[in-house]
Design an enzyme around this catalytic site. Structure first.
Site, PDB file in Angstrom:
ATOM      1  N   VAL A 141       4.739  -5.240  -4.776  1.00  0.00           N
ATOM      2  CA  VAL A 141       5.812  -5.180  -3.772  1.00  0.00           C
ATOM      3  C   VAL A 141       5.866  -6.529  -3.056  1.00  0.00           C
ATOM      4  O   VAL A 141       4.831  -7.072  -2.660  1.00  0.00           O
ATOM      5  CB  VAL A 141       5.562  -4.038  -2.764  1.00  0.00           C
TER       6      VAL A 141
ATOM      7  N   HIS B  33       0.844  -1.209   0.000  1.00  0.00           N
ATOM      8  CA  HIS B  33       0.000   0.000   0.000  1.00  0.00           C
ATOM      9  C   HIS B  33       0.876   1.255   0.000  1.00  0.00           C
ATOM     10  O   HIS B  33       0.586   2.227  -0.701  1.00  0.00           O
ATOM     11  CB  HIS B  33      -0.878   0.040   1.249  1.00  0.00           C
TER      12      HIS B  33
ATOM     13  N   GLN C 281      -0.689  -3.799  -9.145  1.00  0.00           N
ATOM     14  CA  GLN C 281      -0.715  -4.943 -10.066  1.00  0.00           C
ATOM     15  C   GLN C 281      -0.910  -6.247  -9.315  1.00  0.00           C
ATOM     16  O   GLN C 281      -1.180  -7.278  -9.904  1.00  0.00           O
ATOM     17  CB  GLN C 281       0.596  -5.028 -10.872  1.00  0.00           C
ATOM     18  N   LYS C 282      -0.736  -6.216  -7.991  1.00  0.00           N
ATOM     19  CA  LYS C 282      -0.973  -7.411  -7.175  1.00  0.00           C
ATOM     20  C   LYS C 282      -2.356  -7.988  -7.489  1.00  0.00           C
ATOM     21  O   LYS C 282      -2.547  -9.184  -7.567  1.00  0.00           O
ATOM     22  CB  LYS C 282      -0.866  -7.035  -5.696  1.00  0.00           C
TER      23      LYS C 282
ATOM     24  N   SER D 291       0.598  -8.842   1.362  1.00  0.00           N
ATOM     25  CA  SER D 291      -0.862  -8.839   1.388  1.00  0.00           C
ATOM     26  C   SER D 291      -1.305  -8.716   2.831  1.00  0.00           C
ATOM     27  O   SER D 291      -0.649  -9.255   3.739  1.00  0.00           O
ATOM     28  CB  SER D 291      -1.389 -10.158   0.800  1.00  0.00           C
TER      29      SER D 291
HETATM   30  P1  AMP Z   1      -6.400  -3.883  -0.492  1.00  0.00           P
HETATM   31  O1  AMP Z   1      -6.255  -3.115   0.771  1.00  0.00           O
HETATM   32  O2  AMP Z   1      -5.948  -5.293  -0.399  1.00  0.00           O
HETATM   33  O3  AMP Z   1      -7.766  -3.724  -1.101  1.00  0.00           O
HETATM   34  O4  AMP Z   1      -5.403  -3.217  -1.527  1.00  0.00           O
HETATM   35  C1  AMP Z   1      -5.464  -1.844  -1.828  1.00  0.00           C
HETATM   36  C2  AMP Z   1      -4.578  -1.552  -3.008  1.00  0.00           C
HETATM   37  O5  AMP Z   1      -3.229  -1.903  -2.691  1.00  0.00           O
HETATM   38  C3  AMP Z   1      -4.958  -2.358  -4.261  1.00  0.00           C
HETATM   39  O6  AMP Z   1      -4.842  -1.521  -5.400  1.00  0.00           O
HETATM   40  C4  AMP Z   1      -3.932  -3.468  -4.256  1.00  0.00           C
HETATM   41  O7  AMP Z   1      -3.664  -3.982  -5.549  1.00  0.00           O
HETATM   42  C5  AMP Z   1      -2.722  -2.735  -3.703  1.00  0.00           C
HETATM   43  N1  AMP Z   1      -1.771  -3.710  -3.149  1.00  0.00           N
HETATM   44  C6  AMP Z   1      -2.000  -4.642  -2.190  1.00  0.00           C
HETATM   45  N2  AMP Z   1      -0.894  -5.393  -1.993  1.00  0.00           N
HETATM   46  C7  AMP Z   1       0.043  -4.932  -2.848  1.00  0.00           C
HETATM   47  C8  AMP Z   1       1.395  -5.311  -3.152  1.00  0.00           C
HETATM   48  N3  AMP Z   1       1.996  -6.307  -2.526  1.00  0.00           N
HETATM   49  N4  AMP Z   1       2.052  -4.620  -4.111  1.00  0.00           N
HETATM   50  C9  AMP Z   1       1.436  -3.606  -4.774  1.00  0.00           C
HETATM   51  N5  AMP Z   1       0.171  -3.206  -4.542  1.00  0.00           N
HETATM   52  C10 AMP Z   1      -0.517  -3.857  -3.600  1.00  0.00           C
END
Ligand code: AMP
Length: 285
Positions: free
Chosen positions: A182, A36, A154-155, A191
């Site tokens: 990342v 994030h 892109q995750k 994650s």
């Molecule tokens: P989330 O909180 O899981 O809904 O993620 C919020 C945003 O962060 C989304 O656009 C995800 O794709 C991004 N995100 C989550 N984990 C990663 C990661 N390891 N690398 C890059 N972006 C991430």
């Protein structure tokens, strides 16, 4: 600044727009980690003002998923955002976003439904209705914040393709900025759900990244037949892995691919210790 209501965010953004400032939005479900943070840093670099939303969106969880136990760490998230130059952390309650609407009820809520072709594969196959929930909440956030730029990782590559499609199809005036995955030094993609993994699970979870890297190596050595590339995955799987899918799709339109090329993205979902993990790789990168 931590805000909980739509009106407060709107009023603040209105002020910024009057001053001609550019606004970036980073939508998240919180429990912020370095993945994030990379999105947030990019947003702070590119935009005058940045809004990070922290909202565990109930309508994107399917029955039986981890909505109730999803990690919530708002205080730490707010601190991280403040330290990184974020102007607003928007953390609404479900009631603020959806009123008293029953969860996932098409009878009482207007949904944004992405095209069947894009959702009837990869994560959308097992998580029925998930992307309706994602597109609906992201569309609401776009309407609330009216950002010039919005940052996505892109995750969640299927999500990113679907969001771009929604923005194009609905003429939403926002530029989507994709951000690279990342990873931990071990290769494990960061994650919020990694918090559920035991130390042993974490070691087993490395198989996802290993499978993807190995496929990419084989591709670089000249193997393009997807069937042959898929078979290489089994060297890395054991009884600790419950493979949900390993698919090869066009990176832009998610069409299935039988002969890999540089624009092929390989997607994997696998359960480890009961935790559902996803990862992906672009073969041409
Ligand atoms: P989330 O909180 O899981 O809904 O993620 C919020 C945003 O962060 C989304 O656009 C995800 O794709 C991004 N995100 C989550 N984990 C990663 C990661 N390891 N690398 C890059 N972006 C991430």
């Amino acid at each position: 600044m931590l805000l909980h209501t739509i009106k407060e965010v709107r009023d603040q953004v209105k002020e910024w727009k009057k001053q001609g400032l550019t606004v970036g939005l980073v939508p998240t479900m919180g429990a912020l980690h370095n993945g994030h943070l990379s999105l947030i840093k990019k947003a702070v670099e590119k935009c005058d003002k940045v809004v990070v939303s922290v909202f565990v969106n109930p309508i994107q969880f399917c029955p039986g998923e981890d909505l109730d136990k999803y990690p919530r760490t708002l205080e730490a998230d707010e601190k991280l955002c403040n330290d990184t130059g974020v102007s607003i952390v928007f953390a609404p309650t479900p009631n603020e976003m959806y009123g008293n609407t029953p969860q996932r009820s098409n009878d009482f809520l207007t949904y944004v439904v992405p095209p069947f072709f894009y959702v009837n594969k990869l994560c959308g196959k097992s998580r029925v209705g998930h992307f309706d929930g994602v597109c609906t909440v992201v569309n609401k956030l776009f309407n609330i914040v009216q950002p010039d730029y919005a940052f996505f990782g892109q995750k969640d590559a299927q999500q990113l393709v679907i969001i771009k499609k929604m923005v194009k199809d609905l003429n939403i005036p926002v530029e989507i900025v994709p951000c690279p995955i990342v990873r931990e030094a071990s290769g494990l993609a960061l994650s919020s759900r990694n918090k559920y993994l035991s130390e042993d699970d974490k070691i087993q979870a490395l198989a996802l990244n290993k499978i993807l890297n190995n496929i990419k190596d084989c591709y670089k050595q000249g193997i393009t037949d997807v069937k042959a590339l898929k078979e290489t995955a089994y060297n890395f799987l054991n009884e600790h892995h419950e493979l949900e899918y390993l698919e090869f799709c066009d990176a832009d339109n998610l069409e299935d691919v039988t002969t890999a090329n540089d624009n092929t993205r390989v997607f994997i979902a696998c359960r480890v210790g009961g935790v559902r993990l996803i990862d992906n790789i672009l073969l041409g990168e």
